[in-house]
Design a protein around this motif. Structure first.
Motif, PDB file in Angstrom:
ATOM      1  N   VAL A  60      -7.182   2.347   1.161  1.00  0.00           N
ATOM      2  CA  VAL A  60      -6.455   1.474   2.083  1.00  0.00           C
ATOM      3  C   VAL A  60      -4.961   1.524   1.750  1.00  0.00           C
ATOM      4  O   VAL A  60      -4.556   1.217   0.632  1.00  0.00           O
ATOM      5  CB  VAL A  60      -6.968   0.021   1.988  1.00  0.00           C
ATOM      6  CG1 VAL A  60      -6.202  -0.883   2.934  1.00  0.00           C
ATOM      7  CG2 VAL A  60      -8.454  -0.029   2.283  1.00  0.00           C
ATOM      8  N   ASP A  61      -4.169   1.915   2.733  1.00  0.00           N
ATOM      9  CA  ASP A  61      -2.713   1.952   2.573  1.00  0.00           C
ATOM     10  C   ASP A  61      -2.167   0.588   2.996  1.00  0.00           C
ATOM     11  O   ASP A  61      -1.903   0.344   4.164  1.00  0.00           O
ATOM     12  CB  ASP A  61      -2.125   3.072   3.424  1.00  0.00           C
ATOM     13  CG  ASP A  61      -0.642   3.266   3.218  1.00  0.00           C
ATOM     14  OD1 ASP A  61       0.004   2.409   2.571  1.00  0.00           O
ATOM     15  OD2 ASP A  61      -0.119   4.291   3.698  1.00  0.00           O
ATOM     16  N   THR A  62      -2.013  -0.312   2.025  1.00  0.00           N
ATOM     17  CA  THR A  62      -1.605  -1.687   2.342  1.00  0.00           C
ATOM     18  C   THR A  62      -0.203  -1.746   2.922  1.00  0.00           C
ATOM     19  O   THR A  62       0.065  -2.576   3.786  1.00  0.00           O
ATOM     20  CB  THR A  62      -1.702  -2.591   1.103  1.00  0.00           C
ATOM     21  OG1 THR A  62      -0.946  -2.015   0.045  1.00  0.00           O
ATOM     22  CG2 THR A  62      -3.136  -2.764   0.661  1.00  0.00           C
ATOM     23  N   SER A  69     -10.364   0.336  -2.687  1.00  0.00           N
ATOM     24  CA  SER A  69      -8.946  -0.038  -2.572  1.00  0.00           C
ATOM     25  C   SER A  69      -8.045   1.174  -2.502  1.00  0.00           C
ATOM     26  O   SER A  69      -6.982   1.133  -1.873  1.00  0.00           O
ATOM     27  CB  SER A  69      -8.540  -0.935  -3.737  1.00  0.00           C
ATOM     28  OG  SER A  69      -8.755  -0.266  -4.959  1.00  0.00           O
ATOM     29  N   GLU A 127       0.660  -3.600   6.389  1.00  0.00           N
ATOM     30  CA  GLU A 127       1.659  -4.665   6.459  1.00  0.00           C
ATOM     31  C   GLU A 127       2.711  -4.344   7.509  1.00  0.00           C
ATOM     32  O   GLU A 127       3.112  -5.216   8.290  1.00  0.00           O
ATOM     33  CB  GLU A 127       2.310  -4.866   5.100  1.00  0.00           C
ATOM     34  CG  GLU A 127       1.421  -5.534   4.090  1.00  0.00           C
ATOM     35  CD  GLU A 127       2.013  -5.537   2.690  1.00  0.00           C
ATOM     36  OE1 GLU A 127       3.092  -4.936   2.471  1.00  0.00           O
ATOM     37  OE2 GLU A 127       1.396  -6.152   1.806  1.00  0.00           O
TER      38      GLU A 127
END
Length: 99
Positions: free
Chosen positions: A77-79, A74, A83
């Motif tokens: 990952v650059d959420t 996690s 987005e």
């Protein structure tokens, strides 16, 4: 091509690769190509009791066609970025449909 460049950013991170034959292998991602062929170093089989013949293997090349999933850390990952990219893609698709 976006996925290929994304996986390139995960080089030297630990990932778990789940294969179509139910084997899950954890290791350090060393290389990946556009066909999702993967080279892992320092591997560990997740369920080593079920797959004892793989316990002596330390480095592995996995053909992309046998990969079911790749589980990512996690922290890698650059959420927010994902987005934002999803919003831009949805807006572009909406604008294209309206035109």
């Amino acid at each position: 091509m976006l996925f290929f460049s994304f996986f390139k950013t995960l080089i030297d991170h630990e990932v778990t690769v789940e294969l179509k034959n139910e084997i899950s292998i954890r290791g350090t991602l060393k290389s990946v190509d556009q066909f999702l062929n993967i080279k892992l170093d320092n591997i560990q089989v997740v369920e080593e009791i079920r797959w004892p013949h793989l316990s002596s293997t330390k480095n592995l090349f996995i053909r992309g066609s046998v990969v079911r999933y790749i589980h990512l850390p996690s922290s890698a990952v650059d959420t927010a970025l994902l987005e934002d990219a999803s919003r831009r893609e949805a807006t572009a698709a909406k604008d294209k449909k309206a035109a």
